[in-house]
Motif scaffolding. Structure first.
Motif, PDB file in Angstrom:
ATOM      1  N   UNK A  43      70.278 -44.533  31.846  1.00  0.00           N
ATOM      2  CA  UNK A  43      69.942 -44.378  30.434  1.00  0.00           C
ATOM      3  C   UNK A  43      70.583 -43.082  29.944  1.00  0.00           C
ATOM      4  N   UNK A  44      71.400 -43.179  28.911  1.00  0.00           N
ATOM      5  CA  UNK A  44      72.085 -42.010  28.361  1.00  0.00           C
ATOM      6  C   UNK A  44      71.203 -41.396  27.272  1.00  0.00           C
ATOM      7  N   UNK A  45      70.408 -40.419  27.686  1.00  0.00           N
ATOM      8  CA  UNK A  45      69.332 -39.906  26.834  1.00  0.00           C
ATOM      9  C   UNK A  45      69.820 -39.271  25.537  1.00  0.00           C
ATOM     10  N   UNK A  46      70.920 -38.549  25.570  1.00  0.00           N
ATOM     11  CA  UNK A  46      71.424 -37.937  24.323  1.00  0.00           C
ATOM     12  C   UNK A  46      71.857 -39.003  23.333  1.00  0.00           C
ATOM     13  N   UNK A  51      79.286 -46.033  21.165  1.00  0.00           N
ATOM     14  CA  UNK A  51      77.858 -45.826  21.383  1.00  0.00           C
ATOM     15  C   UNK A  51      77.498 -46.576  22.655  1.00  0.00           C
ATOM     16  N   UNK A  52      77.189 -45.845  23.713  1.00  0.00           N
ATOM     17  CA  UNK A  52      76.804 -46.441  24.989  1.00  0.00           C
ATOM     18  C   UNK A  52      75.444 -45.865  25.345  1.00  0.00           C
ATOM     19  N   UNK A  81      68.438 -41.093  34.452  1.00  0.00           N
ATOM     20  CA  UNK A  81      68.880 -40.647  33.141  1.00  0.00           C
ATOM     21  C   UNK A  81      70.109 -39.765  33.303  1.00  0.00           C
ATOM     22  N   UNK A  82      70.880 -39.721  32.239  1.00  0.00           N
ATOM     23  CA  UNK A  82      72.098 -38.922  32.231  1.00  0.00           C
ATOM     24  C   UNK A  82      72.226 -38.331  30.837  1.00  0.00           C
TER      25      UNK A  82
END
Length: 173
Positions: free
Chosen positions: A67-70, A55-56, A45-46
């Protein structure tokens, strides 16, 4: 009457569904985290917050899903989907890219032209003429097949949240 030939988009959709079915058969589960673990895919996660115009939600490269948690949290809130379900769908989507990397899909078309082969050699990540937009179609179909049918609306909502995806493809009724 001549039978209609499937479009490239329809063939990409079918390829994504076929890859998902083979993945379920191979690993005996539809759970993205269990598949990732069994396939040896690293999931990290990042907290990267992204850019205002992009939006990525996740990426796949070299056996690692990020996975871009924010961004996943923001997308989930914007489309009224639980964050855990959004995370599962994004992970499944990135696992599709992994399956395409280890078992490249092909459209079964004739030999690529010399120019196209030359360009393909210069552009890493392009596989057997599967363009980026068609790879995304196949990845969305992979997710729609892998996750329970009740998540079709959630998948559609997340896809339309990301402006770089084609909103004409729908997985809910």
């Amino acid at each position: 009457m001549t039978p209609r030939t499937a479009t490239r988009r329809e063939r990409a959709d079918a390829l994504g569904r076929e890859h998902a079915a083979r993945t379920v058969d191979r690993y005996g589960t539809r759970e993205p985290r269990r598949i990732a673990q069994a396939a040896g895919v690293t999931v990290r996660t990042d907290e990267w917050g992204g850019l205002s115009s992009l939006a990525l939600l996740g990426t796949y490269a070299d056996g690692t899903v990020t996975l871009y948690t924010r961004q996943i949290a923001a997308a989930a809130a914007a489309v009224d989907v639980s964050e855990s379900l959004a995370t599962e769908l994004v992970l499944a989507h990135e696992l599709a890219h992994h399956t395409f990397a280890v078992d490249p899909p092909t459209f079964g078309e004739t030999e690529q032209s010399g120019c196209r082969r030359w360009l393909s050699a210069l552009l890493p990540g392009r596989r057997d003429g599967l363009s980026r937009d068609l790879e995304e179609v196949a990845a969305h179909a992979f997710v729609a097949t892998l996750v329970p049918e009740s998540t079709g609306e959630a998948l559609d909502a997340l896809r339309t949240y990301c402006p770089q995806t084609d909103p004409s493809i729908r997985y809910s009724e």
